[in-house]
Structures are given as C-alpha cells and as structure tokens.
Design an enzyme around this catalytic site. Sequence first.
Site, PDB file in Angstrom:
ATOM      1  N   ILE A  65     -30.894  44.340  39.995  1.00 45.42           N
ATOM      2  CA  ILE A  65     -31.243  42.956  40.320  1.00 45.42           C
ATOM      3  C   ILE A  65     -30.823  42.050  39.169  1.00 45.42           C
ATOM      4  CG2 ILE A  65     -33.243  41.393  40.654  1.00 45.42           C
ATOM      5  CD1 ILE A  65     -34.717  44.057  41.629  1.00 45.42           C
ATOM      6  N   CYS A  66     -30.239  40.883  39.509  1.00 45.48           N
ATOM      7  CA  CYS A  66     -30.014  39.853  38.499  1.00 45.48           C
ATOM      8  C   CYS A  66     -30.259  38.501  39.150  1.00 45.48           C
ATOM      9  CB  CYS A  66     -28.617  39.960  37.867  1.00 45.48           C
ATOM     10  SG  CYS A  66     -27.274  39.483  38.961  1.00 45.48           S
ATOM     11  N   ARG A  67     -29.726  37.438  38.575  1.00 50.03           N
ATOM     12  CA  ARG A  67     -30.005  36.110  39.110  1.00 50.03           C
ATOM     13  C   ARG A  67     -29.287  35.871  40.431  1.00 50.03           C
ATOM     14  NH1 ARG A  67     -28.313  30.612  38.872  1.00 50.03           N
ATOM     15  NH2 ARG A  67     -26.271  31.364  38.255  1.00 50.03           N
ATOM     16  N   MET A  93     -31.995  37.019  42.475  1.00 46.04           N
ATOM     17  CA  MET A  93     -33.304  36.363  42.501  1.00 46.04           C
ATOM     18  C   MET A  93     -33.210  34.963  43.111  1.00 46.04           C
ATOM     19  SD  MET A  93     -35.525  38.563  41.623  1.00 46.04           S
ATOM     20  CE  MET A  93     -37.043  37.649  41.248  1.00 46.04           C
TER      21      MET A  93
END
Length: 103
Positions: A65-67, A93
Amino acid sequence: MMTIEIITTEELEKKLEAGEKLELVDVREDEEVAQGMIRGAKHIRMMTIPENLGQFDKEKEYIFICRSGARSENVCYYMQDQGYKVRNMIGGMLNWAGEVVVK
C-alpha cells in the site's frame, strides 16, 4: 516483464470486513502514515524494504500500500523478484474509503 497481481481498495475493504487475515504493508513515509493507516497494516518505508526482508515469509502473500499505488507497485516488482507473493493495492490510500487508524 512479469505482471503484478492487484487488489482494489473495495476488494480489500470487503476482505477485511469479512475478517480475513491479510498481510498488509504500508510503504509510505512516516509523515504520510501519520495521517492514518489501514488497520492491521505494518509500516515499512519503501526505501527500507531491502533491509527488512527478514520480516517477510515466502509462504505468505503480502499486499503493498502507498498513497497512489505507484511506489507500492515498484515494491511489488522488487519483492516478486526476490521470490515473494505480492499484490498491489491499486489507487492507494487516495482511493481508500474504509476506516483508518492513526497511531
């Protein structure tokens, strides 16, 4: 180039609501995760993944997961090259509508 398995934010939210035990790894920077992370996610910054390989198990599948989904995709390619089972949470996200926890 090998393809990376993906999971959408909606699919992930459903799995978590159903109580599935998932291995989530948030690779964002400290100031980004300070805004909130998905419950149960481990925070390992992207640049520190190589030195943290000992925390991963080749028997398990990890969701990164990242931005926005771009950095996590890069991590997925790296981890897949090392022999790990991975999925990228596409949209990151920015696309996550579920609950977040602030540490």
